[in-house]
Design a protein around this motif. Structure first.
Motif, PDB file in Angstrom:
ATOM      1  N   GLY A  66       0.805  -1.208   0.000  1.00 20.69           N
ATOM      2  CA  GLY A  66       0.000   0.000   0.000  1.00 20.69           C
ATOM      3  C   GLY A  66       0.839   1.259   0.000  1.00 20.69           C
ATOM      4  O   GLY A  66       0.483   2.271  -0.624  1.00 20.69           O
ATOM      5  N   ILE A  67       1.966   1.231   0.689  1.00 21.10           N
ATOM      6  CA  ILE A  67       2.877   2.377   0.694  1.00 21.10           C
ATOM      7  C   ILE A  67       3.420   2.630  -0.712  1.00 21.10           C
ATOM      8  O   ILE A  67       3.447   3.767  -1.202  1.00 21.10           O
ATOM      9  CB  ILE A  67       4.018   2.133   1.700  1.00 21.10           C
ATOM     10  N   ARG A  68       3.827   1.562  -1.380  1.00 20.43           N
ATOM     11  CA  ARG A  68       4.366   1.715  -2.742  1.00 20.43           C
ATOM     12  C   ARG A  68       3.292   2.224  -3.694  1.00 20.43           C
ATOM     13  O   ARG A  68       3.554   3.098  -4.531  1.00 20.43           O
ATOM     14  CB  ARG A  68       4.937   0.376  -3.204  1.00 20.43           C
ATOM     15  N   PHE A  69       2.081   1.689  -3.573  1.00 25.04           N
ATOM     16  CA  PHE A  69       0.956   2.153  -4.385  1.00 25.04           C
ATOM     17  C   PHE A  69       0.717   3.642  -4.158  1.00 25.04           C
ATOM     18  O   PHE A  69       0.527   4.418  -5.101  1.00 25.04           O
ATOM     19  CB  PHE A  69      -0.295   1.353  -4.022  1.00 25.04           C
ATOM     20  N   THR A  70       0.706   4.052  -2.909  1.00 21.09           N
ATOM     21  CA  THR A  70       0.420   5.447  -2.561  1.00 21.09           C
ATOM     22  C   THR A  70       1.453   6.392  -3.146  1.00 21.09           C
ATOM     23  O   THR A  70       1.114   7.444  -3.706  1.00 21.09           O
ATOM     24  CB  THR A  70       0.349   5.595  -1.030  1.00 21.09           C
ATOM     25  N   LEU A  71       2.718   6.032  -3.051  1.00 20.59           N
ATOM     26  CA  LEU A  71       3.768   6.901  -3.580  1.00 20.59           C
ATOM     27  C   LEU A  71       3.626   7.071  -5.088  1.00 20.59           C
ATOM     28  O   LEU A  71       3.823   8.175  -5.621  1.00 20.59           O
ATOM     29  CB  LEU A  71       5.138   6.330  -3.221  1.00 20.59           C
ATOM     30  N   GLY A  82      -0.879  11.869   0.183  1.00 18.14           N
ATOM     31  CA  GLY A  82      -0.629  10.532   0.697  1.00 18.14           C
ATOM     32  C   GLY A  82      -0.501  10.468   2.202  1.00 18.14           C
ATOM     33  O   GLY A  82      -0.009  11.393   2.845  1.00 18.14           O
ATOM     34  N   GLY A  83      -0.960   9.344   2.734  1.00 20.84           N
ATOM     35  CA  GLY A  83      -0.685   8.956   4.108  1.00 20.84           C
ATOM     36  C   GLY A  83      -0.091   7.559   4.085  1.00 20.84           C
ATOM     37  O   GLY A  83      -0.613   6.681   3.399  1.00 20.84           O
ATOM     38  N   ILE A  84       1.021   7.359   4.785  1.00 22.98           N
ATOM     39  CA  ILE A  84       1.639   6.035   4.805  1.00 22.98           C
ATOM     40  C   ILE A  84       2.053   5.678   6.225  1.00 22.98           C
ATOM     41  O   ILE A  84       2.433   6.532   7.023  1.00 22.98           O
ATOM     42  CB  ILE A  84       2.844   5.931   3.853  1.00 22.98           C
ATOM     43  N   ARG A 115       4.544  15.143  -1.082  1.00 25.03           N
ATOM     44  CA  ARG A 115       3.093  14.982  -1.111  1.00 25.03           C
ATOM     45  C   ARG A 115       2.599  13.910  -0.141  1.00 25.03           C
ATOM     46  O   ARG A 115       1.398  13.667  -0.067  1.00 25.03           O
ATOM     47  CB  ARG A 115       2.611  14.707  -2.533  1.00 25.03           C
ATOM     48  N   VAL A 116       3.494  13.287   0.596  1.00 23.69           N
ATOM     49  CA  VAL A 116       3.076  12.487   1.755  1.00 23.69           C
ATOM     50  C   VAL A 116       2.941  13.453   2.917  1.00 23.69           C
ATOM     51  O   VAL A 116       3.923  13.977   3.425  1.00 23.69           O
ATOM     52  CB  VAL A 116       4.089  11.371   2.082  1.00 23.69           C
TER      53      VAL A 116
END
Length: 293
Positions: A66-71, A82-84, A115-116
């Protein structure tokens, strides 16, 4: 409703009436698909949300995939911030596999992205993690709090069956300046404690459920300048869509229900949610549609 009008993705086919002022879905999982649903393309999700006045979203990735997807998503779509984090249930699992330090390192590298804007969802979940995982989970929560403060990011908290320990650890560590209780699930007394501490409370579709009288009571304790709204999609679709797959374009149902509980007009609540979101997360820099005043 039951799942009336659900299409092949499990999503309601009819859009709610658009909101009069653009708002933010401050917690959505565009990387997650409910079992049996077809994938919902990110661009499609954004377009349908914008059609009802939900023009900005916080995409939350809470495992390594999910972190990779978000970035990747926040680089491609200006409507997203983004939130991770590592979800409270991920931390004990990764610890047991001997991979937690490696995962923390990857998370910290990703969190430096401009943008996170959120470290989250982090926190405590005593519903799925047994007693043997609680100490590691609490250590993980403390690690995320420290990261948010070091990087100057907002903190989004997952709290399930752990209200007292969440507040205690925030007090012990010192909460970041911008702290959000995501999908708030506490009672009136907890809401008052959070408000006193200056936290923002984010309400999801659960506030519309018939059996959620206590949650609606809690909502009444929150000043307009500390309120946020979210979907937690694809979960927790609001009434009258309960049981269907949730999506950001259903935010209007939750927000209108909140306005009714608070006895404020919908434009006023929309403006508050929009302003609060940008104060907590900063500007999106995304195209805006619909009215903003």
């Amino acid at each position: 409703m039951s799942q009336k009008g659900s299409g092949p993705r499990g999503l309601p086919e009819e859009l709610p009436d658009p909101l009069p002022v653009d708002v933010v879905d401050n917690h959505v999982h565009l990387d997650i698909t409910r079992e049996g649903d077809e994938p919902f393309a990110v661009a499609d999700a954004i377009e349908r949300a914008a059609a009802v006045g939900v023009t900005r979203l916080v995409q939350v990735g809470c495992d390594l995939d999910g972190i990779r997807f978000t970035l990747a998503a926040i680089d491609e779509h200006p409507e997203l911030l983004g939130g991770i984090a590592l979800h409270p249930n991920e931390v004990p699992r990764l610890h047991a596999e001997g991979r937690l330090d490696e995962a923390y390192a990857e998370l910290e590298r990703g969190a430096a992205h401009e943008r996170v804007r959120v470290i989250g969802e982090t926190g405590l979940d005593y519903y799925r993690t047994g007693p043997e995982g609680i100490a590691v989970q609490q250590d993980g929560f403390r690690w995320h709090i420290d990261l948010a403060k070091r990087l100057g990011k907002a903190l989004q908290i997952h709290d399930r069956d752990a209200h007292a320990d969440v507040l205690r650890i925030l007090d012990e560590e010192g909460a970041p300046e911008r702290t959000v209780l995501h999908c708030f699930s506490g009672d009136l007394a907890m809401a008052r404690e959070c408000v006193e501490r200056g936290y923002h409370l984010s309400f999801a579709g659960t506030v519309t459920f018939k059996n959620a009288r206590g949650l609606r009571d809690a909502l009444t304790a929150v000043p307009l300048d500390q309120l946020l709204v979210e979907t937690d999609a694809p979960y927790l679709a609001p009434t009258p869509y309960r049981g269907a797959t949730n999506a950001s374009y259903l935010v209007p149902a939750t927000l209108r229900a909140m306005a009714g509980v608070l006895t404020v007009d919908v434009p006023t609540l929309c403006r508050a949610v929009s302003e609060n979101s940008e104060r907590v997360y900063g500007p999106w820099g995304a195209p805006r549609s619909g009215q903003t005043a």
